[in-house]
Write an enzyme that holds these catalytic residues in place. Structure first.
Site, mmCIF file in Angstrom:
data_model
loop_
_atom_site.group_PDB
_atom_site.id
_atom_site.type_symbol
_atom_site.label_atom_id
_atom_site.label_comp_id
_atom_site.label_asym_id
_atom_site.label_seq_id
_atom_site.Cartn_x
_atom_site.Cartn_y
_atom_site.Cartn_z
ATOM 1 N N HIS A 82 0.857 -1.190 0.000
ATOM 2 C CA HIS A 82 0.000 0.000 0.000
ATOM 3 C C HIS A 82 0.887 1.232 0.000
ATOM 4 C CE1 HIS A 82 -3.395 2.639 0.839
ATOM 5 N NE2 HIS A 82 -2.596 3.263 1.688
ATOM 6 N N ASP A 161 -16.319 1.150 6.072
ATOM 7 C CA ASP A 161 -15.351 2.209 5.782
ATOM 8 C C ASP A 161 -15.913 3.205 4.773
ATOM 9 O OD1 ASP A 161 -12.656 3.446 5.822
ATOM 10 O OD2 ASP A 161 -12.681 2.853 3.720
ATOM 11 N N ARG A 168 -16.507 11.354 7.129
ATOM 12 C CA ARG A 168 -15.272 12.063 7.512
ATOM 13 C C ARG A 168 -14.943 13.167 6.513
ATOM 14 N NH1 ARG A 168 -11.100 7.556 7.424
ATOM 15 N NH2 ARG A 168 -9.639 9.236 7.853
ATOM 16 N N SER A 183 -8.967 2.720 8.480
ATOM 17 C CA SER A 183 -9.544 2.756 7.136
ATOM 18 C C SER A 183 -8.644 2.013 6.141
ATOM 19 C CB SER A 183 -9.729 4.227 6.731
ATOM 20 O OG SER A 183 -10.025 4.346 5.373
ATOM 21 N N LYS A 187 -9.283 -2.446 4.866
ATOM 22 C CA LYS A 187 -9.465 -2.874 3.469
ATOM 23 C C LYS A 187 -8.381 -3.866 3.064
ATOM 24 C CE LYS A 187 -9.835 1.531 2.558
ATOM 25 N NZ LYS A 187 -10.053 2.897 2.107
#
Ligand code: URA
Length: 439
Positions: A82, A161, A168, A183, A187
């Site tokens: 990520h 989420d 948010r 968050s 995932k």
């Protein structure tokens, strides 16, 4: 339980229980807690923070709001990467196939570009026909057959989420470490992975521009991933200038093919090799990080990474002719040049400004529902450290119209810094965290 009691407890600075957090998250996914109470709770979390335990429970609850992809039928340690996002950040297209070619499965779910940062799905979709929306059955089957699939998050993955992130976004509660970490990691955990490599970027083109903030995010992500049972390693990397020489979807695919053919710019190769090696090492594909680096370099040099990428493109419906001959990728109708205003060294291109200029051309999106133009963007012909004469070509502009070229010229001029003496070299990898820090 009552939402008002949970909001009050957090407002007053108390730690919540696992049950209270799970109850709020369930309320977010089934609609039983109304948006005004979820919003008040998110603001209380923003103001008061969460303990490590609370953040872990929030992550677990968000994972449990949807399906956890079962990849147990695929042998081996499943690894993903990520990145917190940047300009010209295209490493996923290189490292996912290379790591899979080295025998470590990569079930990769990625996002779209938003704001000035690009997204893996947008880049892949510049390949004619490439399907980023697979069913979870197709995803599982492809990871089993090819060792890798490159898709977008499906609706079944961490649905809470989506609800909480949308709130948010409109309640000024995005910038909260526990909320960001839960968050991102919910995932990733729901994808069915065992290990994760994080690329946390800092600089003008990054989500966290200040190095201290990026370091705090990296620390928090690594701690949460470890507590959630993942093997994790993180790099803190520079995103003050764009990565590689291209910005824009099809242009970036072309540059990835260059790297997969054993070429490509040095900074992009360096970061891709390091991230891929960490994935191979965490996935126990090689006994040491150094052996993993050598294996990655070999797979880039001998074409195994490229063959794996070609197989993924073919399986997901993409036109492999565009990989074999990147000149057939979408081309912008207007080409123009931004040239050096004087003699000297290129000291810096501000990544954030170039990213915003690329969005202005249509390469990115200002709102989630906007379409992107696959063909437009920039090719950096001279990079920081290069000495140039006045009028030398610096940036090739690929645009839809001449008016778009005119609109971005002042942005390019603002993004460029020239210097009379060579700029100090900038390290790309600023720090290592997690397992990698020890090797
Ligand atoms: N990316 C995410 O997926 N979630 C956040 O909260 C921030 C960045």
């Amino acid at each position: 339980m009552r939402a008002v009691d949970i909001i009050r407890a957090k407002r007053d600075g108390n730690a919540l229980t696992r049950e209270q957090i799970a109850w709020m998250v369930t309320g977010a996914s089934d609609g039983s807690v109304p948006p005004y109470q979820l919003s008040a709770w998110l603001m209380a979390v923003w103001l008061r923070g969460m303990t490590p335990d609370e953040t872990t429970w929030l992550t677990d609850a968000m994972v449990d709001s949807g399906v956890r992809v079962d990849l147990s039928a695929v042998p081996g340690i499943k690894v993903d990467k990520h990145s917190t996002g940047g300009v010209g950040d295209k490493t996923s297209l290189i490292i996912a196939p290379v790591v899979a070619a080295l025998g470590v499965p990569v079930p990769m779910m990625s996002g779209r570009g938003l704001g000035h940062t690009g997204g893996t799905l947008d880049k892949l979709e510049s390949i004619q026909g490439f399907r980023t929306r697979l069913t979870l059955d197709e995803f599982r089957a492809q990871v089993a057959d090819l060792g890798c699939a490159l898709i977008g998050q499906t609706d079944e993955v961490a649905p809470a989420d989506r609800t909480l992130y949308a709130l948010r976004d409109v309640t000024a509660t995005v910038e909260s470490l526990p909320l960001i970490c839960a968050s991102i990691l919910s995932k990733k955990i729901a994808e069915g992975i065992d290990a994760l490599v994080l690329d946390v970027k800092t600089g003008s083109g990054a989500f966290m521009a200040r190095e201290d903030d990026a370091r705090a995010l990296a620390d928090a992500l690594v701690g949460l991933a470890e507590r959630s049972g993942l093997r994790v390693a993180a790099l803190l990397t520079q995103m003050d200038v764009p990565l590689g020489r291209t910005i824009g979807n099809a242009l970036e695919v072309r540059e990835c093919v260059d790297v997969l053919r054993g070429g490509g710019p040095a900074d992009l190769v360096e970061l891709s090799v390091e991230l891929a090696a960490l994935m191979v090492w965490l996935g126990q594909g090689r006994p040491s990080l150094e052996a993993a680096r050598d294996a990655v370099r070999e797979a880039l040099a001998d074409g195994r990474g490229l063959a794996a990428f070609r197989a993924i493109v073919q399986r997901q419906g993409g036109d492999v002719g565009m990989i074999d001959d990147p000149a057939t990728l979408p081309q912008a109708p207007v080409r123009d040049m931004f040239t050096a205003p004087g003699e000297g060294y290129v000291a810096r291109y501000d990544a954030g400004l170039l990213g915003r200029a690329a969005v202005q051309l249509g390469a990115g999106r200002a709102r989630a529902e906007d379409a992107v133009d696959p063909a437009v963007g920039f090719d950096l012909l001279a990079v920081p450290g290069d000495r140039v004469v006045a009028g030398a070509p610096l940036i090739a502009i690929h645009a839809r119209t001449a008016a778009d070229v005119a609109a971005v010229r002042p942005m390019l001029a603002e993004a460029l810094t020239m210097s009379a003496t060579p700029p100090a070299p900038r390290p790309l990898i600023l720090d290592r965290l997690g397992l990698a820090a020890t090797r």
